[in-house]
Scaffold this motif. Structure first.
Motif, PDB file in Angstrom:
ATOM      1  N   PRO A 150      48.887 -58.226 -45.063  1.00  0.00           N
ATOM      2  CA  PRO A 150      48.550 -58.005 -44.027  1.00  0.00           C
ATOM      3  C   PRO A 150      47.581 -58.112 -43.530  1.00  0.00           C
ATOM      4  CG  PRO A 150      46.932 -58.425 -46.020  1.00  0.00           C
ATOM      5  CD  PRO A 150      48.218 -59.160 -46.704  1.00  0.00           C
ATOM      6  N   TYR A 151      47.235 -59.243 -42.454  1.00  0.00           N
ATOM      7  CA  TYR A 151      46.891 -60.242 -41.979  1.00  0.00           C
ATOM      8  C   TYR A 151      47.367 -59.870 -40.490  1.00  0.00           C
ATOM      9  CZ  TYR A 151      43.115 -59.914 -45.917  1.00  0.00           C
ATOM     10  OH  TYR A 151      42.854 -59.800 -46.718  1.00  0.00           O
ATOM     11  N   VAL A 152      48.497 -61.005 -41.063  1.00  0.00           N
ATOM     12  CA  VAL A 152      49.627 -60.945 -40.277  1.00  0.00           C
ATOM     13  C   VAL A 152      50.337 -59.813 -40.065  1.00  0.00           C
ATOM     14  CG1 VAL A 152      52.551 -61.244 -39.990  1.00  0.00           C
ATOM     15  CG2 VAL A 152      50.437 -63.019 -41.526  1.00  0.00           C
ATOM     16  N   CYS A 153      50.166 -59.073 -40.538  1.00  0.00           N
ATOM     17  CA  CYS A 153      50.868 -57.442 -39.903  1.00  0.00           C
ATOM     18  C   CYS A 153      48.999 -56.849 -39.202  1.00  0.00           C
ATOM     19  CB  CYS A 153      50.713 -55.916 -41.073  1.00  0.00           C
ATOM     20  SG  CYS A 153      51.025 -54.661 -40.244  1.00  0.00           S
ATOM     21  N   MET A 204      47.567 -55.953 -33.206  1.00  0.00           N
ATOM     22  CA  MET A 204      47.502 -55.904 -32.061  1.00  0.00           C
ATOM     23  C   MET A 204      48.013 -56.611 -30.631  1.00  0.00           C
ATOM     24  SD  MET A 204      45.020 -59.068 -31.611  1.00  0.00           S
ATOM     25  CE  MET A 204      43.348 -58.719 -33.499  1.00  0.00           C
ATOM     26  N   ALA A 205      49.356 -57.476 -31.696  1.00  0.00           N
ATOM     27  CA  ALA A 205      49.867 -58.269 -30.177  1.00  0.00           C
ATOM     28  C   ALA A 205      50.905 -57.112 -29.436  1.00  0.00           C
ATOM     29  CB  ALA A 205      50.897 -59.115 -30.762  1.00  0.00           C
ATOM     30  N   ASP A 206      51.169 -55.898 -30.421  1.00  0.00           N
ATOM     31  CA  ASP A 206      52.072 -54.743 -29.794  1.00  0.00           C
ATOM     32  C   ASP A 206      51.131 -53.914 -29.044  1.00  0.00           C
ATOM     33  OD1 ASP A 206      54.218 -55.568 -31.166  1.00  0.00           O
ATOM     34  OD2 ASP A 206      53.609 -53.722 -32.872  1.00  0.00           O
ATOM     35  N   PHE A 254      44.042 -58.521 -15.284  1.00  0.00           N
ATOM     36  CA  PHE A 254      43.960 -57.986 -16.909  1.00  0.00           C
ATOM     37  C   PHE A 254      45.301 -58.236 -17.874  1.00  0.00           C
ATOM     38  CE2 PHE A 254      44.418 -53.504 -19.760  1.00  0.00           C
ATOM     39  CZ  PHE A 254      43.462 -53.761 -20.468  1.00  0.00           C
ATOM     40  N   SER A 255      46.738 -57.554 -17.154  1.00  0.00           N
ATOM     41  CA  SER A 255      47.925 -57.822 -17.547  1.00  0.00           C
ATOM     42  C   SER A 255      47.917 -59.102 -17.967  1.00  0.00           C
ATOM     43  CB  SER A 255      49.001 -57.399 -16.246  1.00  0.00           C
ATOM     44  OG  SER A 255      50.262 -57.317 -17.273  1.00  0.00           O
ATOM     45  N   GLU A 256      47.331 -59.816 -16.854  1.00  0.00           N
ATOM     46  CA  GLU A 256      47.924 -61.505 -17.494  1.00  0.00           C
ATOM     47  C   GLU A 256      46.678 -61.581 -18.766  1.00  0.00           C
ATOM     48  OE1 GLU A 256      46.235 -66.048 -16.278  1.00  0.00           O
ATOM     49  OE2 GLU A 256      46.946 -64.283 -14.691  1.00  0.00           O
ATOM     50  N   PHE A 257      45.689 -61.284 -19.105  1.00  0.00           N
ATOM     51  CA  PHE A 257      44.414 -60.835 -19.694  1.00  0.00           C
ATOM     52  C   PHE A 257      45.334 -60.445 -21.494  1.00  0.00           C
ATOM     53  CE2 PHE A 257      41.206 -58.638 -22.602  1.00  0.00           C
ATOM     54  CZ  PHE A 257      40.660 -59.800 -22.816  1.00  0.00           C
ATOM     55  N   GLN A 258      46.413 -58.738 -21.024  1.00  0.00           N
ATOM     56  CA  GLN A 258      46.875 -59.131 -21.953  1.00  0.00           C
ATOM     57  C   GLN A 258      47.883 -59.385 -22.781  1.00  0.00           C
ATOM     58  OE1 GLN A 258      45.779 -55.951 -24.100  1.00  0.00           O
ATOM     59  NE2 GLN A 258      43.874 -55.735 -22.709  1.00  0.00           N
ATOM     60  N   ARG A 259      49.068 -60.068 -22.070  1.00  0.00           N
ATOM     61  CA  ARG A 259      49.543 -61.060 -22.512  1.00  0.00           C
ATOM     62  C   ARG A 259      49.634 -62.191 -23.013  1.00  0.00           C
ATOM     63  NH1 ARG A 259      52.365 -58.359 -18.338  1.00  0.00           N
ATOM     64  NH2 ARG A 259      54.242 -57.678 -18.638  1.00  0.00           N
ATOM     65  N   ALA A 260      48.204 -62.603 -22.763  1.00  0.00           N
ATOM     66  CA  ALA A 260      47.167 -63.952 -23.272  1.00  0.00           C
ATOM     67  C   ALA A 260      47.402 -63.282 -25.104  1.00  0.00           C
ATOM     68  CB  ALA A 260      46.553 -64.776 -22.854  1.00  0.00           C
ATOM     69  N   ILE A 261      46.652 -62.307 -24.651  1.00  0.00           N
ATOM     70  CA  ILE A 261      46.099 -61.995 -26.443  1.00  0.00           C
ATOM     71  C   ILE A 261      47.467 -61.195 -27.517  1.00  0.00           C
ATOM     72  CG2 ILE A 261      45.986 -59.854 -27.716  1.00  0.00           C
ATOM     73  CD1 ILE A 261      43.108 -59.356 -25.338  1.00  0.00           C
ATOM     74  N   ALA A 262      48.395 -60.926 -26.681  1.00  0.00           N
ATOM     75  CA  ALA A 262      49.826 -60.560 -27.617  1.00  0.00           C
ATOM     76  C   ALA A 262      49.939 -61.375 -27.551  1.00  0.00           C
ATOM     77  CB  ALA A 262      50.822 -59.893 -26.702  1.00  0.00           C
ATOM     78  N   SER A 281      48.624 -64.825 -27.504  1.00  0.00           N
ATOM     79  CA  SER A 281      48.372 -65.414 -29.384  1.00  0.00           C
ATOM     80  C   SER A 281      48.085 -65.055 -30.301  1.00  0.00           C
ATOM     81  CB  SER A 281      46.730 -65.717 -28.633  1.00  0.00           C
ATOM     82  OG  SER A 281      46.618 -66.876 -27.490  1.00  0.00           O
ATOM     83  N   ALA A 282      48.278 -64.015 -30.624  1.00  0.00           N
ATOM     84  CA  ALA A 282      48.065 -63.015 -32.008  1.00  0.00           C
ATOM     85  C   ALA A 282      49.363 -63.300 -32.201  1.00  0.00           C
ATOM     86  CB  ALA A 282      48.289 -61.417 -32.007  1.00  0.00           C
TER      87      ALA A 282
END
Length: 155
Positions: A91-94, A99-101, A131-139, A141-142
């Motif tokens: 479940p947590y991987v999903c 979140m990455a998507d 903001f775009s760079e921040f979102q890509r970093a989140i993706a 990392s996730a």
């Protein structure tokens, strides 16, 4: 001792509800997830409604949400006709992949805005780019975290 365990379990379930609510999700979905984390399942609609003192309609709505999130899944119990749910296998991987998507989608949406604002103020473009760079970093990392959870031997 059993009373302390039940009190601790009840507190965890209620705390999960508040945690979900703080993230903008339905409190009942958090409570249901808390119960599944503790018990795994399979649990029927009737049991969920009775244990959490909620309506079957709330069970239906929130189990559907949790199933769409990938944390629980519908299952069968031999000889039973009613719907049952159990905790999903990963479940947590999903959740991390979802979140990455979402972060990837936000980055693409932001990049489209930048492309459409060719003649805009440089500060606007800089903020959008950040903001775009921040979102890509989140993706990124996730996805990395999801892969490390899926393959714990790689640690």
């Amino acid at each position: 001792m059993a009373d302390n365990r039940n009190a601790a379990a009840d507190h965890f379930v209620e705390s999960m509800g508040l945690h979900f609510e703080a993230d903008g999700m339905p409190r009942i979905a958090g409570r249901i997830l808390g119960l599944f984390i503790l018990e795994g399942g399979p649990l029927s609609f009737a049991v969920l409604a009775e244990r959490l003192k909620i309506s079957r309609a709330s069970v239906s709505t929130n189990t559907r949400l949790l199933a769409e999130m990938g944390v629980i899944e519908r299952t069968t119990v031999s000889g039973e006709r009613q719907d049952y749910f159990r905790m999903a296998d990963s479940p947590y991987v999903c959740l991390l992949h979802k979140m990455a998507d979402r972060a990837d989608k936000a980055a693409r949406m932001t990049d489209q805005a930048v492309a459409g604002l060719v003649e805009s103020d440089p500060d606007v473009r800089r903020r959008l780019g950040a903001f775009s760079e921040f979102q890509r970093a989140i993706a990124t990392s996730a996805k990395r975290l999801a892969n490390s959870i899926r393959n714990p031997a790689k640690h």
